[in-house]
Design a protein around this motif. Structure first.
Motif, PDB file in Angstrom:
ATOM      1  N   LEU A 371       0.834  -1.203   0.000  1.00  0.00           N
ATOM      2  CA  LEU A 371       0.000   0.000   0.000  1.00  0.00           C
ATOM      3  C   LEU A 371       0.871   1.257   0.000  1.00  0.00           C
ATOM      4  O   LEU A 371       0.493   2.284  -0.563  1.00  0.00           O
ATOM      5  CB  LEU A 371      -0.957  -0.002   1.194  1.00  0.00           C
ATOM      6  CG  LEU A 371      -2.057  -1.077   1.150  1.00  0.00           C
ATOM      7  CD1 LEU A 371      -2.988  -0.954   2.341  1.00  0.00           C
ATOM      8  CD2 LEU A 371      -2.859  -0.996  -0.143  1.00  0.00           C
ATOM      9  N   GLY A 372       2.045   1.137   0.630  1.00  0.00           N
ATOM     10  CA  GLY A 372       3.003   2.245   0.589  1.00  0.00           C
ATOM     11  C   GLY A 372       3.463   2.508  -0.839  1.00  0.00           C
ATOM     12  O   GLY A 372       3.553   3.662  -1.277  1.00  0.00           O
ATOM     13  N   ILE A 373       3.747   1.416  -1.569  1.00  0.00           N
ATOM     14  CA  ILE A 373       4.124   1.553  -2.983  1.00  0.00           C
ATOM     15  C   ILE A 373       2.989   2.232  -3.750  1.00  0.00           C
ATOM     16  O   ILE A 373       3.195   3.136  -4.558  1.00  0.00           O
ATOM     17  CB  ILE A 373       4.432   0.159  -3.596  1.00  0.00           C
ATOM     18  CG1 ILE A 373       5.700  -0.438  -2.973  1.00  0.00           C
ATOM     19  CG2 ILE A 373       4.556   0.253  -5.111  1.00  0.00           C
ATOM     20  CD1 ILE A 373       5.925  -1.893  -3.344  1.00  0.00           C
ATOM     21  N   SER A 374       1.751   1.792  -3.463  1.00  0.00           N
ATOM     22  CA  SER A 374       0.581   2.371  -4.142  1.00  0.00           C
ATOM     23  C   SER A 374       0.459   3.851  -3.814  1.00  0.00           C
ATOM     24  O   SER A 374       0.134   4.669  -4.686  1.00  0.00           O
ATOM     25  CB  SER A 374      -0.694   1.643  -3.701  1.00  0.00           C
ATOM     26  OG  SER A 374      -0.579   0.274  -3.943  1.00  0.00           O
ATOM     27  N   LEU A 375       0.719   4.174  -2.548  1.00  0.00           N
ATOM     28  CA  LEU A 375       0.604   5.572  -2.123  1.00  0.00           C
ATOM     29  C   LEU A 375       1.631   6.438  -2.853  1.00  0.00           C
ATOM     30  O   LEU A 375       1.306   7.523  -3.346  1.00  0.00           O
ATOM     31  CB  LEU A 375       0.809   5.667  -0.603  1.00  0.00           C
ATOM     32  CG  LEU A 375       0.688   7.058  -0.004  1.00  0.00           C
ATOM     33  CD1 LEU A 375      -0.718   7.599  -0.181  1.00  0.00           C
ATOM     34  CD2 LEU A 375       1.052   7.044   1.485  1.00  0.00           C
ATOM     35  N   VAL A 376       2.866   5.908  -2.937  1.00  0.00           N
ATOM     36  CA  VAL A 376       3.915   6.651  -3.659  1.00  0.00           C
ATOM     37  C   VAL A 376       3.485   6.864  -5.113  1.00  0.00           C
ATOM     38  O   VAL A 376       3.583   7.968  -5.655  1.00  0.00           O
ATOM     39  CB  VAL A 376       5.263   5.892  -3.596  1.00  0.00           C
ATOM     40  CG1 VAL A 376       6.283   6.510  -4.546  1.00  0.00           C
ATOM     41  CG2 VAL A 376       5.797   5.890  -2.169  1.00  0.00           C
ATOM     42  N   SER A 377       2.960   5.791  -5.726  1.00  0.00           N
ATOM     43  CA  SER A 377       2.514   5.883  -7.123  1.00  0.00           C
ATOM     44  C   SER A 377       1.408   6.920  -7.254  1.00  0.00           C
ATOM     45  O   SER A 377       1.405   7.737  -8.185  1.00  0.00           O
ATOM     46  CB  SER A 377       1.989   4.528  -7.604  1.00  0.00           C
ATOM     47  OG  SER A 377       2.941   3.528  -7.416  1.00  0.00           O
ATOM     48  N   ALA A 378       0.455   6.877  -6.315  1.00  0.00           N
ATOM     49  CA  ALA A 378      -0.670   7.818  -6.371  1.00  0.00           C
ATOM     50  C   ALA A 378      -0.183   9.251  -6.195  1.00  0.00           C
ATOM     51  O   ALA A 378      -0.640  10.157  -6.898  1.00  0.00           O
ATOM     52  CB  ALA A 378      -1.698   7.469  -5.301  1.00  0.00           C
ATOM     53  N   ILE A 379       0.749   9.452  -5.266  1.00  0.00           N
ATOM     54  CA  ILE A 379       1.257  10.811  -5.021  1.00  0.00           C
ATOM     55  C   ILE A 379       1.941  11.361  -6.275  1.00  0.00           C
ATOM     56  O   ILE A 379       1.743  12.528  -6.640  1.00  0.00           O
ATOM     57  CB  ILE A 379       2.210  10.819  -3.806  1.00  0.00           C
ATOM     58  CG1 ILE A 379       1.397  10.626  -2.519  1.00  0.00           C
ATOM     59  CG2 ILE A 379       3.002  12.127  -3.727  1.00  0.00           C
ATOM     60  CD1 ILE A 379       2.226  10.397  -1.279  1.00  0.00           C
ATOM     61  N   ILE A 380       2.717  10.483  -6.935  1.00  0.00           N
ATOM     62  CA  ILE A 380       3.368  10.917  -8.183  1.00  0.00           C
ATOM     63  C   ILE A 380       2.303  11.368  -9.181  1.00  0.00           C
ATOM     64  O   ILE A 380       2.418  12.417  -9.830  1.00  0.00           O
ATOM     65  CB  ILE A 380       4.233   9.776  -8.777  1.00  0.00           C
ATOM     66  CG1 ILE A 380       5.415   9.483  -7.859  1.00  0.00           C
ATOM     67  CG2 ILE A 380       4.720  10.131 -10.178  1.00  0.00           C
ATOM     68  CD1 ILE A 380       6.169   8.203  -8.210  1.00  0.00           C
ATOM     69  N   GLY A 381       1.233  10.572  -9.308  1.00  0.00           N
ATOM     70  CA  GLY A 381       0.142  10.903 -10.221  1.00  0.00           C
ATOM     71  C   GLY A 381      -0.573  12.188  -9.822  1.00  0.00           C
ATOM     72  O   GLY A 381      -0.886  13.028 -10.669  1.00  0.00           O
ATOM     73  N   ILE A 382      -0.811  12.336  -8.514  1.00  0.00           N
ATOM     74  CA  ILE A 382      -1.526  13.528  -8.026  1.00  0.00           C
ATOM     75  C   ILE A 382      -0.714  14.789  -8.326  1.00  0.00           C
ATOM     76  O   ILE A 382      -1.259  15.806  -8.774  1.00  0.00           O
ATOM     77  CB  ILE A 382      -1.812  13.396  -6.509  1.00  0.00           C
ATOM     78  CG1 ILE A 382      -2.877  12.320  -6.272  1.00  0.00           C
ATOM     79  CG2 ILE A 382      -2.268  14.731  -5.918  1.00  0.00           C
ATOM     80  CD1 ILE A 382      -2.991  11.871  -4.835  1.00  0.00           C
ATOM     81  N   ILE A 383       0.607  14.694  -8.095  1.00  0.00           N
ATOM     82  CA  ILE A 383       1.466  15.859  -8.370  1.00  0.00           C
ATOM     83  C   ILE A 383       1.372  16.230  -9.858  1.00  0.00           C
ATOM     84  O   ILE A 383       1.226  17.390 -10.224  1.00  0.00           O
ATOM     85  CB  ILE A 383       2.927  15.564  -7.962  1.00  0.00           C
ATOM     86  CG1 ILE A 383       3.023  15.475  -6.432  1.00  0.00           C
ATOM     87  CG2 ILE A 383       3.880  16.630  -8.497  1.00  0.00           C
ATOM     88  CD1 ILE A 383       4.345  14.950  -5.927  1.00  0.00           C
ATOM     89  N   LYS A 384       1.421  15.198 -10.703  1.00  0.00           N
ATOM     90  CA  LYS A 384       1.364  15.442 -12.149  1.00  0.00           C
ATOM     91  C   LYS A 384       0.035  16.106 -12.532  1.00  0.00           C
ATOM     92  O   LYS A 384       0.023  17.100 -13.278  1.00  0.00           O
ATOM     93  CB  LYS A 384       1.538  14.114 -12.896  1.00  0.00           C
ATOM     94  CG  LYS A 384       1.610  14.244 -14.401  1.00  0.00           C
ATOM     95  CD  LYS A 384       2.892  14.906 -14.831  1.00  0.00           C
ATOM     96  CE  LYS A 384       2.919  15.160 -16.330  1.00  0.00           C
ATOM     97  NZ  LYS A 384       4.083  15.957 -16.720  1.00  0.00           N
TER      98      LYS A 384
END
Lengths: 396, 243
Positions: A371-384
């Motif tokens: 879920l941490g990996i997912s969160l990192v992925s989501a944060i990258i997407g959110i920033i974009k």
């Protein structure tokens, strides 16, 4: 919007498959490697697990359960005299070579138990009787040893077939006959050699009259006496080291022999580093593959997110959509990965090698990491997405 | 040209300046752009590439904030609103039809049309019912469960129009709505948009290069160098060679 977010995720099956592969592989690597690691590490305190006694007493220089520094036999009497001790029994452990009937040698762990009380005897025998250990030159071998030390012959199809040792078979230890009177079920040891049980007195013969054979003493506290407090009293009265036999390695107990053994191997071997590297690799691969794939998913949908922004969706809604997508993919990837790890683990358990122990902590830690990996992925997407100007939707 | 049902102002911009970058890289997109559109009217913004049509459209839509000037949409001043307030305004009052449709390919036709309603916080059931009704209105009944990619360009633009109107916005913003369509399909789409504009509570602003659809406009505002050069009610008055 969250249902639509999920439909967006599931609508691109190729991308979803890629995302799930990355997450599942990561979860598999982390859960499987950690479980094998703890399986192997659980073997380090196998003596404590197999030889049941509330308290173990050893030489004060002993650091872990596989490290026997023989004591004088008279130490047994000193321990028995400590206030609160119900009984104390001698225990011998040593690594010896067994010579099989075909001339092969096998490393064994010889365990000598008290012939009067059978304190420390294996709890379950699949063949034979424990009482027969009082007969001359007799031993009890564990099931793994019976297989390992069995006779190899050719089967009807020409392939090697192992005929396991059974009650009545014999082998030699230091030129002395050892006749099998029982086969027991015990956990395998880290050192690899099978357990061969005999009586404490007979170990003096098998060890060619070693001057000291008292490796440990097994102690039972009197009713109502706290084992931890009794350990302290034994240490104070005798100068020996006393341990409790609880096998919860997560505990904070300083007296636990199993826990101290586990952490001794943790500190003094390269096993944690080796497995830790594999687990870290799983984590980094997961972050890299999942992060990149999710980022690519976001990039492909960027103009749609921009359109949604233009239509009046705030960044909060879009961030939650991306989080729902990332966590859903994370949960699915986790399920697949841990499921595969369990399947591999079961296959391992059936073959007996390597050991596989998936503690609940491993399950939850793997879930948290995925879920941490997912969160990192989501944060990258959110920033974009947050950097995309809604006005871009009018630029074709 | 048909007569609009009302003539009160729906959109008004005054003295809009808009530039991007600074120093030597400064590009001026709008210079004192004054623009008006009335309720019940379909007005087109035309002009050569780079004249500022899309920038003015973005300012009216509240997706760009001008450096100077005032913007008023259905009585609401947009200049001075925060980003959150602009987002909320767009959510409630604006509908968009984009040049490349911007339909989400992984969602069904119905789900695409539901998006503005769900952004507004409508329940799933209400969103489904309204989206179905709107799709029927644009002639796409029976295509709800298909994917946008399975539709023709004209059908996709109908879906986009249904999506733009499903939440009953006051202002419909159309950016090159016929650029990806053939002549007949473009005409059908524009007829639909014009019919939908015939309400005192609605105004349609269309940015286009497509002179074939000028006849659907009540008025045409011609832009040049970031300004409204002139506004005409008859497309024949325009020199389409420049557009």
């Amino acid at each position: 919007m969250y249902r639509l977010a999920l439909n967006m995720l599931f609508g691109d099956r190729a991308k979803l498959a890629m995302l799930l592969c990355g997450l599942a592989f990561s979860a598999l690597l982390m859960a499987q490697q950690t479980s094998v690691f703890f399986g192997i590490m659980s073997w380090t305190y196998t003596p404590v697990h197999n030889i049941r006694a509330p308290i173990w007493v050893s030489d004060p220089m002993v650091e872990q359960a596989n490290d026997a520094k023989p004591m004088r036999d008279t130490d047994l009497y000193r321990v028995r005299s400590v206030d609160g001790v119900a009984w104390a029994a001698p225990l011998h452990t040593s690594f010896l070579q067994a010579r099989m009937q075909d001339g092969n040698f096998k490393l064994i762990t010889m365990v000598g138990i008290d012939a009067d009380t059978f304190a420390g005897a294996p709890a379950v025998l699949s063949q034979g009787r424990i009482e027969d250990l009082r007969l001359p030159n007799t031993v009890i071998v564990d099931e793994w040893g019976a297989q390992l030390m069995g006779r190899v012959t050719k089967g009807p199809d020409g392939k090697d077939v192992v005929i396991p040792l059974k009650v009545g078979d014999t082998f030699e230890v230091n030129d002395l006959e050892a006749r099998i009177v029982g086969i027991c079920k015990v956990r395998r040891a880290f050192t690899g050699g099978p357990f061969v049980y005999t009586t404490y007195d007979r170990t003096k013969q098998y060890t060619l009259g070693a001057r000291r054979t008292l490796s440990f003493m097994l102690v039972e506290p009197q009713a109502g006496v706290d084992p931890v407090k009794l350990c302290a009293r034994i240490e104070a009265d005798t100068g020996l080291k006393a341990w409790t036999s609880d096998t919860v390695i997560w505990s904070w107990s300083d007296t636990s022999l199993a826990r101290n053994t586990f952490w001794w191997f943790w500190k003094n071997t390269g096993i944690p580093f080796s497995f830790g590297t594999a687990v870290a690799l799983g984590l980094f691969v997961g972050i890299a593959v999942s992060g990149q794939t999710f980022y690519s998913f976001v990039l492909e949908n960027l103009k749609y997110f921009a359109a949604i922004k233009a239509m009046g969706a705030g960044m909060g809604v879009i961030a939650r959509m991306l989080l729902v997508q990332a966590f859903t993919a994370g949960l699915l990837g986790f399920g697949l990965g841990v499921g595969m790890a369990q399947a591999i683990g079961r296959a391992m358990i059936e073959k007996g090698m390597p050991p596989f122990v998936m503690f609940p902590q491993i399950f939850w830690a793997t879930l948290a990491l995925v879920l941490g990996i997912s969160l990192v992925s989501a944060i990258i997407g959110i920033i974009k997405v947050s950097r995309v100007d809604a006005a871009t939707v009018f630029r074709g | 040209m048909s007569t609009p049902v009302a003539h009160t102002v729906a959109v008004r911009t005054r003295g809009i300046d808009m530039f991007f970058g600074d120093g030597e890289t400064k590009v001026t997109a709008l210079k004192q752009a004054d623009f008006e559109a009335n309720r019940g009217e379909l007005i087109m913004l035309v002009g050569p590439s780079g004249c500022g049509k899309t920038t003015l459209l973005s300012v009216i839509a509240g997706t760009l904030t001008p450096q100077t000037g005032t913007v008023e949409v259905f009585g609401q001043r947009l200049d001075g609103l925060s980003q959150e307030e602009l987002t909320s305004f767009r959510r409630k009052h604006l509908g968009f039809v984009f040049q490349s449709f911007n339909l989400i390919p992984t969602l069904t036709v119905l789900e695409n049309v539901m998006v503005p309603l769900l952004i507004q916080g409508a329940s799933q059931d209400v969103a489904v019912a309204k989206a179905r009704a709107m799709l029927e209105k644009v002639g796409l009944k029976g295509r709800e469960d298909g994917r946008p990619n399975a539709l023709s360009g004209g059908q996709q633009q109908r879906v986009a129009i249904a999506r733009a109107l499903v939440h009953e916005p006051s202002l419909l913003i159309c950016d090159e709505p016929t650029s990806a369509l053939d002549k007949d399909t473009g005409a059908q789409i524009m007829q639909m948009v014009r019919d939908l504009s015939r309400s005192p509570e609605r105004c349609v602003v269309v940015v286009t290069h497509d002179h074939r659809i000028f006849r659907f406009a009540d008025r045409i505002a011609e832009m040049e160098d970031g300004r409204i050069r002139r506004v005409v009610a008859d497309a024949s008055l325009l020199d389409t060679n420049h557009l």
